[in-house]
Write a protein that holds these residues in place. Structure first.
Motif, short mmCIF file in Angstrom:
data_model
loop_
_atom_site.label_atom_id
_atom_site.label_comp_id
_atom_site.label_asym_id
_atom_site.label_seq_id
_atom_site.Cartn_x
_atom_site.Cartn_y
_atom_site.Cartn_z
N SER A 4 0.87 -0.92 0.01
CA SER A 4 -0.10 -0.27 0.17
C SER A 4 0.78 1.53 0.17
O SER A 4 0.71 1.87 -0.43
N GLU A 5 2.20 0.75 0.65
CA GLU A 5 2.52 3.01 1.07
C GLU A 5 3.17 3.08 -0.84
O GLU A 5 3.65 3.41 -0.95
N ARG A 6 3.42 1.48 -0.91
CA ARG A 6 4.47 2.00 -2.35
C ARG A 6 3.37 2.04 -3.41
O ARG A 6 4.09 3.05 -4.40
N LYS A 7 2.49 2.15 -3.44
CA LYS A 7 1.58 2.24 -4.32
C LYS A 7 1.29 3.95 -4.38
O LYS A 7 1.20 4.32 -5.15
N GLN A 8 0.84 3.83 -3.51
CA GLN A 8 0.41 5.27 -2.09
C GLN A 8 1.65 6.61 -2.94
O GLN A 8 1.99 7.41 -3.87
N SER A 9 3.15 6.02 -3.12
CA SER A 9 4.61 6.39 -2.86
C SER A 9 4.00 6.51 -5.05
O SER A 9 4.51 7.44 -5.49
N MET A 10 4.01 5.53 -5.04
CA MET A 10 3.77 5.34 -6.99
C MET A 10 3.25 6.29 -7.47
O MET A 10 2.98 7.97 -8.42
N ILE A 11 1.78 6.35 -6.37
CA ILE A 11 0.84 8.30 -7.15
C ILE A 11 1.47 9.49 -7.21
O ILE A 11 1.15 10.21 -7.67
N LYS A 12 1.79 9.52 -5.61
CA LYS A 12 2.06 10.83 -5.34
C LYS A 12 3.57 11.17 -5.85
O LYS A 12 3.85 12.56 -6.93
N GLU A 13 4.52 10.30 -6.53
CA GLU A 13 5.27 10.92 -8.01
C GLU A 13 4.71 11.26 -8.74
O GLU A 13 5.37 11.52 -9.92
N LEU A 14 4.13 10.50 -9.45
CA LEU A 14 3.12 10.53 -10.98
C LEU A 14 2.41 11.54 -11.00
O LEU A 14 2.37 12.34 -11.08
N ASN A 15 2.15 12.12 -9.75
CA ASN A 15 1.26 13.04 -9.67
C ASN A 15 2.26 14.48 -9.44
O ASN A 15 2.07 15.61 -10.62
N SER A 16 3.45 14.61 -9.01
CA SER A 16 4.97 15.34 -8.79
C SER A 16 4.95 15.40 -10.67
O SER A 16 5.49 16.71 -10.81
N TYR A 17 5.28 14.29 -11.37
CA TYR A 17 5.76 14.71 -13.07
C TYR A 17 4.08 15.21 -13.46
O TYR A 17 4.72 16.06 -14.33
N VAL A 18 2.81 15.20 -13.44
CA VAL A 18 1.32 15.77 -13.83
C VAL A 18 1.98 16.95 -13.49
O VAL A 18 0.85 18.03 -14.16
N ALA A 19 2.05 17.48 -12.72
CA ALA A 19 1.65 18.65 -11.89
C ALA A 19 3.05 19.36 -12.31
O ALA A 19 2.90 20.62 -13.43
N LEU A 20 3.95 18.91 -13.44
CA LEU A 20 5.10 19.64 -13.76
C LEU A 20 5.55 19.68 -15.29
O LEU A 20 5.66 20.69 -15.67
N LYS A 21 4.71 18.36 -15.36
CA LYS A 21 4.13 18.92 -17.31
C LYS A 21 3.11 20.41 -17.52
O LYS A 21 3.16 20.38 -18.32
#
Length: 261
Positions: A82-99
């Motif tokens: 669960s923590e790994r999945k949340q970490s993935m989503i958080k990291e993906l959101n950061s790239y989405v915001a940068l994009k």
């Protein structure tokens, strides 16, 4: 990643693929900072968006696999996944915001793949994500993925409607072309008929002119005969006019000479 492989080979493989995409995204955005041409920046953003789309798909597969194994795993394994999945989503959101930030700078009007209604762009989303709980991050990521799927479905619908419209337009153009071809053929037939009728009218005109000449000649002959008749009646002793059979004066009776006995 090795611990995830111990839980499930598929989880380990998915985790490895997602990590590779995150490294590619990091390198891609570093490269984007060095690009000055706006067209090249736009193309680079499109490539990064494709990678984020693939990453979103893999995270959804990761989430499904985690839910399938949740009942069989111990609490520590479930917590780790669960923590790994949340970490993935958080990291993906950061790239989405940068994009989004780069897209805003380029005045890109295209619908963002992970954009939700009434949300800000840039670092604001990163700060907002950092203040969320893990459960909120998961819900937010799932909601953004669903909205992305809906946007893709709308795009597919528009493409299909455009294709159908193109087919209908092509069929209408073909029908109009065939109709124009028939009209041209009919015009050619009418033109041929007009030429034939004109030729026939000329022939009839020549025949009528010939008939008129013959009638005029006959009329002159009749006038001549009438004139001769009138002259004969008025002056029957006129020797200059030949007798007309049936109109000559009666011949004088000849007397027989008698000789005396």
């Amino acid at each position: 990643m090795s611990s995830l492989s111990a839980i499930s080979e598929e989880l380990g493989e998915l985790d490895g693929q997602i990590s590779d995409i995150f490294r590619a995204l990091s390198n891609g955005f570093q490269k984007l900072e060095k690009i000055k041409d706006s067209n090249r920046q736009s193309r680079q953003l499109e490539e990064l968006t494709d990678r984020m789309r693939e990453c979103k798909r893999l995270i959804k597969e990761f989430d499904r696999e985690v839910k399938n194994l949740e009942s069989r795993n111990d609490p520590n394994a479930n917590k780790m996944t669960s923590e790994r999945k949340q970490s993935m989503i958080k990291e993906l959101n950061s790239y989405v915001a940068l994009k989004k930030q780069y897209a805003a700078n380029l005045d890109n009007k295209r619908v963002d793949l992970f954009e939700a209604p009434n949300e800000g762009v840039g670092e604001e989303n990163v700060l907002l994500a950092s203040t969320m709980t893990n459960e909120q991050l998961v819900d937010r990521g799932n909601r953004m993925m669903d909205e992305t799927d809906q946007a893709i479905d709308r795009g597919k619908k528009i493409v299909h409607e455009t294709i159908d419209t193109g087919r209908e337009t092509a069929a209408a153009l073909q029908s109009q072309t065939e109709q124009m071809s028939r009209i041209v053929n009919e015009l050619d037939s009418i033109q041929f008929s007009l030429k034939k009728a004109s030729k026939l009218v000329k022939e009839i005109g020549r025949q009528v002119a010939t008939d008129k000449c013959i009638m005029a000649l006959l009329f002159l002959i009749v006038l001549g005969v009438i004139a001769i008749i009138i002259v004969k009646i008025v002056n029957p002793n006129n020797k200059d006019i030949r007798d007309i059979p049936g109109l000559a004066p009666p011949a004088q009776s000849r007397r027989l000479l008698s000789y005396p006995n």
